[in-house]
Design a protein around this motif. Structure first.
Motif, PDB file in Angstrom:
ATOM      1  N   LYS A 123      -7.534  12.253  -3.533  1.00 23.29           N
ATOM      2  CA  LYS A 123      -8.261  13.131  -4.395  1.00 23.29           C
ATOM      3  C   LYS A 123      -8.065  13.196  -5.802  1.00 23.29           C
ATOM      4  O   LYS A 123      -8.796  12.934  -6.464  1.00 23.29           O
ATOM      5  N   HIS A 124      -6.749  13.298  -6.145  1.00 24.07           N
ATOM      6  CA  HIS A 124      -6.237  13.409  -7.462  1.00 24.07           C
ATOM      7  C   HIS A 124      -6.508  11.993  -8.408  1.00 24.07           C
ATOM      8  O   HIS A 124      -7.223  11.934  -9.405  1.00 24.07           O
ATOM      9  N   MET A 125      -6.600  10.937  -7.645  1.00 19.11           N
ATOM     10  CA  MET A 125      -6.627   9.593  -8.114  1.00 19.11           C
ATOM     11  C   MET A 125      -8.068   9.279  -8.402  1.00 19.11           C
ATOM     12  O   MET A 125      -8.449   8.774  -9.444  1.00 19.11           O
ATOM     13  N   ARG A 126      -8.952   9.590  -7.357  1.00 21.23           N
ATOM     14  CA  ARG A 126     -10.289   9.539  -7.550  1.00 21.23           C
ATOM     15  C   ARG A 126     -10.817  10.412  -8.748  1.00 21.23           C
ATOM     16  O   ARG A 126     -11.801   9.857  -9.529  1.00 21.23           O
ATOM     17  N   GLU A 127     -10.198  11.436  -8.795  1.00 21.64           N
ATOM     18  CA  GLU A 127     -10.710  12.323  -9.958  1.00 21.64           C
ATOM     19  C   GLU A 127     -10.423  11.699 -11.326  1.00 21.64           C
ATOM     20  O   GLU A 127     -11.166  11.952 -12.048  1.00 21.64           O
ATOM     21  N   ALA A 128      -9.139  11.259 -11.439  1.00 26.96           N
ATOM     22  CA  ALA A 128      -8.729  10.656 -12.583  1.00 26.96           C
ATOM     23  C   ALA A 128      -9.560   9.454 -13.025  1.00 26.96           C
ATOM     24  O   ALA A 128      -9.917   9.143 -14.181  1.00 26.96           O
ATOM     25  N   TYR A 129     -10.324   8.636 -12.063  1.00 28.18           N
ATOM     26  CA  TYR A 129     -10.812   7.570 -12.127  1.00 28.18           C
ATOM     27  C   TYR A 129     -12.464   7.873 -12.671  1.00 28.18           C
ATOM     28  O   TYR A 129     -12.837   7.254 -13.697  1.00 28.18           O
ATOM     29  N   GLU A 130     -12.729   8.986 -12.047  1.00 24.73           N
ATOM     30  CA  GLU A 130     -14.095   9.585 -12.682  1.00 24.73           C
ATOM     31  C   GLU A 130     -14.177   9.958 -13.817  1.00 24.73           C
ATOM     32  O   GLU A 130     -14.926   9.781 -14.630  1.00 24.73           O
ATOM     33  N   GLU A 131     -12.957  10.636 -14.226  1.00 25.48           N
ATOM     34  CA  GLU A 131     -12.721  11.154 -15.809  1.00 25.48           C
ATOM     35  C   GLU A 131     -12.900   9.939 -16.686  1.00 25.48           C
ATOM     36  O   GLU A 131     -13.325  10.011 -17.779  1.00 25.48           O
ATOM     37  N   LEU A 132     -12.183   8.818 -16.386  1.00 26.30           N
ATOM     38  CA  LEU A 132     -12.172   7.471 -17.238  1.00 26.30           C
ATOM     39  C   LEU A 132     -13.569   7.129 -17.359  1.00 26.30           C
ATOM     40  O   LEU A 132     -13.915   6.631 -18.285  1.00 26.30           O
ATOM     41  N   PHE A 133     -14.365   7.196 -16.407  1.00 26.24           N
ATOM     42  CA  PHE A 133     -15.622   6.573 -16.264  1.00 26.24           C
ATOM     43  C   PHE A 133     -16.512   7.461 -17.053  1.00 26.24           C
ATOM     44  O   PHE A 133     -17.426   6.775 -17.727  1.00 26.24           O
ATOM     45  N   TRP A 134     -16.713   8.537 -16.718  1.00 26.76           N
ATOM     46  CA  TRP A 134     -17.571   9.600 -17.419  1.00 26.76           C
ATOM     47  C   TRP A 134     -17.228   9.850 -18.911  1.00 26.76           C
ATOM     48  O   TRP A 134     -18.081  10.112 -19.714  1.00 26.76           O
ATOM     49  N   SER A 135     -16.124  10.059 -19.305  1.00 29.34           N
ATOM     50  CA  SER A 135     -15.454  10.819 -20.522  1.00 29.34           C
ATOM     51  C   SER A 135     -14.941   9.642 -21.320  1.00 29.34           C
ATOM     52  O   SER A 135     -15.171   9.818 -22.613  1.00 29.34           O
ATOM     53  N   TYR A 136     -14.396   8.436 -20.717  1.00 31.63           N
ATOM     54  CA  TYR A 136     -13.757   7.444 -21.782  1.00 31.63           C
ATOM     55  C   TYR A 136     -14.396   6.189 -21.532  1.00 31.63           C
ATOM     56  O   TYR A 136     -14.207   5.182 -22.308  1.00 31.63           O
ATOM     57  N   HIS A 137     -15.660   6.258 -21.103  1.00 32.36           N
ATOM     58  CA  HIS A 137     -16.503   5.096 -20.949  1.00 32.36           C
ATOM     59  C   HIS A 137     -15.941   3.956 -20.416  1.00 32.36           C
ATOM     60  O   HIS A 137     -16.364   2.773 -20.807  1.00 32.36           O
ATOM     61  N   ILE A 138     -15.033   3.818 -19.630  1.00 32.59           N
ATOM     62  CA  ILE A 138     -14.340   2.868 -18.948  1.00 32.59           C
ATOM     63  C   ILE A 138     -15.011   2.658 -17.501  1.00 32.59           C
ATOM     64  O   ILE A 138     -14.877   3.544 -16.704  1.00 32.59           O
TER      65      ILE A 138
END
Length: 370
Positions: A123-138
């Motif tokens: 769950k922690h890793m999926r949240e981190a990836y989602e943060e990259l996607f939405w906030s960092y435009h990766i």
């Protein structure tokens, strides 16, 4: 009178008989004609039936032949399709196995595949990836082969693919002469103990081998950075990073440049010359790298073989290549260390490259989309 009457009656009977005879003849002719017509019709029908039987047999044989041909063609097509699929998969596996930097994949799709389940870490890793996607435009990433050259590969691939030129200090010096300068001018005979990653190569031939590594780095960097077309440059990178022998020479050249910079900084400290970068103070503060020889023996020689670069060495790498290396550390999500720059002191004119890591050991290349 009577006689006349008899002759008339006889004449009438003869006429009637003659008519009857003619009628019978005509009836016989009609009967013969009808019989002939029926015979011709029957013969025609029989001929047509015989012809149809023959044609029917030929048609049935022809249809059977066509059905057989179609069946064999279908089987052949199926076989060729399977063969083509197998060959395509084989080539794809071979290409993927050789390519050390794979083509881009969707970031969230990769996260969902790699971190399934409902464990706390997943769950922690999926949240981190989602943060990259939405906030960092990766939006995408390129997977990098997981070996102990991983971070060097990810950094150098981005430098080449972006067409970043030589650092300013490399433009002023001939990097091919660095091994010779270190060995003869500065008397570092201990570089004969230099080890080339998994080859664990040491001995008097280390100098010649280092020279070849430097030649490979200079030749390929010069050629790729001079290519202005982005697509052509990408193809050149894919070719280069699918040749394991050339790859390893590139990384060993970078390792040696790191060693050369450490020797230079150490000499400056001993001679109390111009101030050095703070990262060298951190490097020499470690018991395992208090001088260039211990740095080589305890750190550099194992890179590519049993260990990767640590954070101090990642700062050294960015410093000597004059690039700001921004790393997204997913296992540090929701902390201040989630996004870290190496080195932390850099010049504004330096190019920026990015890395993504889940464990500070293996790295991938994030791709931005706005």
């Amino acid at each position: 009178m009577q006689r006349r009457h008899d002759r008339k009656a006889s004449k009438n009977r003869d006429q009637f008989t003659e008519q009857e005879k003619q009628s019978r003849i005509n009836h016989s002719k009609r009967s013969v004609g009808k019989h002939e017509v029926r015979s011709w019709t029957t013969a025609t029908k029989q001929s047509l039936c015989l012809m149809w039987q023959k044609v029917k047999v030929q048609l049935m044989l022809g249809m059977s032949f066509l059905v057989t041909i179609c069946w064999y063609c279908r089987r052949l097509y199926s076989f060729l399709a399977q063969l083509l699929k197998w060959w395509s998969n084989y080539l794809q596996r071979k290409l993927i196995r050789n390519l050390s930097v794979l083509t881009e994949v969707d970031l969230l799709g990769y996260s969902a595949r790699e971190w399934k389940g409902e464990t706390k870490q997943a769950k922690h890793m999926r949240e981190a990836y989602e943060e990259l996607f939405w906030s960092y435009h990766i939006k995408y990433l390129r997977q990098v082969r997981r070996d102990n050259y991983c971070v060097l590969r990810a950094v150098l691939f981005q430098i080449f693919s972006q067409g970043i030129p030589f650092p300013s200090w490399m433009k002023e010096r001939d990097i091919l002469k660095l091994p010779e300068k270190l060995l003869y001018s500065q008397g570092c005979n201990w570089i004969q103990q230099y080890s080339f990653g998994p080859e664990r190569y040491m001995g008097p031939n280390a100098f010649g081998k280092l020279r070849k590594c430097m030649e490979t780095l200079k030749t390929n960097w010069t050629e790729i950075s001079a290519t202005k077309d982005h697509e052509e440059r990408g193809n050149m990178c894919n070719t280069l990073f699918s040749d394991e022998s050339k790859e390893h020479k590139l990384y060993e050249a970078i390792k040696f440049i790191m060693l050369y910079e450490v020797v230079e900084a150490y000499e400056q400290i001993k001679n109390r010359e111009e101030p050095i970068h703070n990262l060298f103070s951190l490097l020499f503060a470690r018991d395992s790298s208090s001088d260039p020889l211990s740095f080589m023996m305890n750190h550099l020689n194992s890179i590519g073989d049993s260990i990767c670069l640590d954070q101090v060495e990642l700062s050294l790498l960015g410093y000597l290549l004059e690039v700001k290396i921004r790393v997204y550390r997913l296992h540090k999500f929701n902390t201040e260390e989630f996004q870290v720059d190496y080195p932390d002191e850099y010049r504004r004119e330096w190019n920026e490259i990015s890395l993504l890591t889940e464990d500070d050991r293996y790295y991938h290349i994030p791709l931005f989309r706005t």
